[in-house]
Scaffold this active site. Sequence first.
Site, PDB file in Angstrom:
ATOM      1  N   ASP A  81       6.647 -22.674  22.181  1.00 52.10           N
ATOM      2  CA  ASP A  81       7.146 -22.732  23.559  1.00 52.10           C
ATOM      3  C   ASP A  81       6.053 -23.147  24.530  1.00 52.10           C
ATOM      4  O   ASP A  81       4.879 -23.171  24.203  1.00 52.10           O
ATOM      5  CB  ASP A  81       7.645 -21.348  23.982  1.00 52.10           C
TER       6      ASP A  81
ATOM      7  N   LYS B  44      10.639 -25.340  27.319  1.00 45.34           N
ATOM      8  CA  LYS B  44      11.272 -24.225  28.038  1.00 45.34           C
ATOM      9  C   LYS B  44      10.519 -23.862  29.300  1.00 45.34           C
ATOM     10  O   LYS B  44       9.634 -23.027  29.285  1.00 45.34           O
ATOM     11  CB  LYS B  44      11.393 -22.968  27.179  1.00 45.34           C
TER      12      LYS B  44
ATOM     13  N   MET C 271      10.357 -13.554  35.460  1.00 44.79           N
ATOM     14  CA  MET C 271      11.032 -14.746  36.005  1.00 44.79           C
ATOM     15  C   MET C 271      11.558 -14.491  37.413  1.00 44.79           C
ATOM     16  O   MET C 271      12.677 -14.899  37.742  1.00 44.79           O
ATOM     17  CB  MET C 271      12.209 -15.152  35.085  1.00 44.79           C
TER      18      MET C 271
HETATM   19  C1  SAM Z   1      11.433 -16.491  29.243  1.00 44.97           C
HETATM   20  S1  SAM Z   1      10.420 -15.162  29.683  1.00 44.97           S
HETATM   21  C2  SAM Z   1       9.673 -14.812  28.157  1.00 44.97           C
HETATM   22  C3  SAM Z   1       9.023 -13.465  28.129  1.00 44.97           C
HETATM   23  C4  SAM Z   1       8.280 -13.206  26.836  1.00 44.97           C
HETATM   24  N1  SAM Z   1       9.158 -13.163  25.717  1.00 44.97           N
HETATM   25  C5  SAM Z   1       7.467 -11.930  26.918  1.00 44.97           C
HETATM   26  O1  SAM Z   1       7.731 -11.018  26.149  1.00 44.97           O
HETATM   27  O2  SAM Z   1       6.553 -11.881  27.739  1.00 44.97           O
HETATM   28  C6  SAM Z   1       9.123 -15.971  30.565  1.00 44.97           C
HETATM   29  C7  SAM Z   1       8.644 -15.126  31.715  1.00 44.97           C
HETATM   30  O3  SAM Z   1       7.695 -14.172  31.263  1.00 44.97           O
HETATM   31  C8  SAM Z   1       6.767 -13.937  32.270  1.00 44.97           C
HETATM   32  N2  SAM Z   1       5.434 -14.287  31.791  1.00 44.97           N
HETATM   33  C9  SAM Z   1       5.109 -14.745  30.579  1.00 44.97           C
HETATM   34  N3  SAM Z   1       3.789 -14.902  30.466  1.00 44.97           N
HETATM   35  C10 SAM Z   1       3.258 -14.531  31.649  1.00 44.97           C
HETATM   36  C11 SAM Z   1       1.941 -14.444  32.154  1.00 44.97           C
HETATM   37  N4  SAM Z   1       0.892 -14.786  31.403  1.00 44.97           N
HETATM   38  N5  SAM Z   1       1.762 -14.000  33.412  1.00 44.97           N
HETATM   39  C12 SAM Z   1       2.811 -13.635  34.172  1.00 44.97           C
HETATM   40  N6  SAM Z   1       4.073 -13.688  33.747  1.00 44.97           N
HETATM   41  C13 SAM Z   1       4.303 -14.127  32.499  1.00 44.97           C
HETATM   42  C14 SAM Z   1       7.154 -14.782  33.449  1.00 44.97           C
HETATM   43  O4  SAM Z   1       7.984 -14.012  34.279  1.00 44.97           O
HETATM   44  C15 SAM Z   1       7.905 -15.899  32.776  1.00 44.97           C
HETATM   45  O5  SAM Z   1       8.780 -16.538  33.674  1.00 44.97           O
END
Ligand code: SAM
Length: 386
Positions: free
Chosen positions: A163, A185, A298
Site C-alpha cells: 500500500d 490507496k 482518516m
Molecule cells: C486506511 S487507514 C489504515 C490504518 C492502518 N491499517 C493502521 O492500522 O494504522 C489509513 C489512515 O491511518 C492513519 N495513519 C496511518 N499511518 C499514519 C501515520 N504514520 N501517522 C498518522 N496517521 C496515520 C491515517 O489516519 C490514515 O488516513
Amino acid sequence: MNGIAATLNLAGRTALVVGNGDDARRYAEWLDDHGAGVSLVAPAVRASLAAAAARRRWTLHTRELRDADFDGCHLAVAASDSRDFNQTVIDAADRRGVLVHALGCTEHSTVTLPLRTERVPEGLHRTVGSGRVYLVGAGPGDPGLLTLRAREVLARADAVLYDRLVAPALLEWVPPAAQRIYVGKAASRHALPQARINALLVDFARQGQRVVRLKGGDPFVFGRGGEEIDTLKAAGVAFEVVPGITAALGCSAYTGIPLTHRDYAHACTLVTGHLKDGTLDLPWDALVQPEHTVVVYMGLGGLALLCDELIARGLPASHPAAVIQRGTLDDQRVVTGALQTLPTLAEQAGVRPPTLAIIGEVVRLRERLDWFGSLAECTGETLAAV
Ligand SMILES: C[S@@+](CC[C@H](N)C(=O)[O-])C[C@H]1O[C@@H](n2cnc3c(N)ncnc32)[C@H](O)[C@@H]1O
C-alpha cells in the site's frame, strides 16, 4: 538458460497478447492487473476471451498478426496452442526489439513470465497448491516497528503487494527476484480496485507462490483485512495474518500521549473520521464519556465537523486534542490544542494527511512524556495556554 531476474514495470505501457483461448485470456488479465494496456490479436477468439476483452476494455484485433502490431508495445506474449506459431511471434518480436514470452518456447523467449497456466476449475473450493497469502501489518511508518515475523515472511516472499503508506525501506527485506506490486490507496483513490487486488492475491497463490499483502499499520484496523480474507477463504487459498503496530499505537508512543492513564483515561475508542456525504456517522454518546480517549483515523477533512459535534454533545471547548501528521517518521509533526482551536491550528500549520487525531485529557501528558517530537516539532499552542 542464462538469465537475470528483473521486475517489469508495465504500468501505463502496452502489452501485446497473441492467442485466442484461455491461456491468452489469463495472460491478458494478469498483465492488465499489473497496469498494462492490453492489445490482443487472434484470427478468431473464444467467447470468454471476447467477453473479457469487452469488460476490461482491451484493444481486440480479430485477424492475423501483423508486424505493425508490435509498434508501441513493450512486451509481447505468444499464448497460442501452437508452439510453431508462438516461435514465429518470437521472431517477429525480436525483429521489432520487443521483449517476448512465448508459451512452450521458454528457451527462445527474451522474458520468462512467472504466470503458469494450469487451470483451476471454476467454483472449486479447496486449498490450492502450496501457495499462501500472508496479510502483514507494516506498522505506522518507522521501518524499525516491523515485527520479526513480518520480516521473516517478507524475506521469503515470491510476490509483495503493498500500500501507499508502507515504508519503502521495508521492501529491502524482499528477495530481489520477488515481484513488488504497488496497489496504492490514497483515501478512495486506489491504484488498483479492491476486487482486482483480491483477484491478484488468489491468482498468485494458485501459482504456488508465497504472496505478502503488506498493509500500513495493522491489517485488521481500518485495513480491509477481513474483506481480503473472505475472498481467500472462498477461493480455498491458505492464509496467515501477521499483526502490525497500528497508527494509534505508533502515534501515541512517538508523541508521548498515552491512550490510557490511571489519572486521565480508562478507555479508548478508535473511530474513522472519514466523511460520508459530508457527514460523520459516529457513536457520539460513547465518544463524550468522561476519562475516555478518542483516536480518529482518516479524520483531517472532517476535523472541524468532528470537534464542533463533540462540543455540541457535551465536551468542553477546552477539551485537549492533538493532530499528528506522519506519526513515527522523522518528519512527524504534532499540533496540540483544544477542540475549539485545533481545526484552525492544524490548518494554519498546513497539516496534510496521513494524520491521526487524539482527543482526551491524555493529550496534556505530552508536555511531560514526549521523547521524540522535540527533534522536529510543530506545536500550535501549549496546553497551559488553552
Ligand atoms: C486506511 S487507514 C489504515 C490504518 C492502518 N491499517 C493502521 O492500522 O494504522 C489509513 C489512515 O491511518 C492513519 N495513519 C496511518 N499511518 C499514519 C501515520 N504514520 N501517522 C498518522 N496517521 C496515520 C491515517 O489516519 C490514515 O488516513
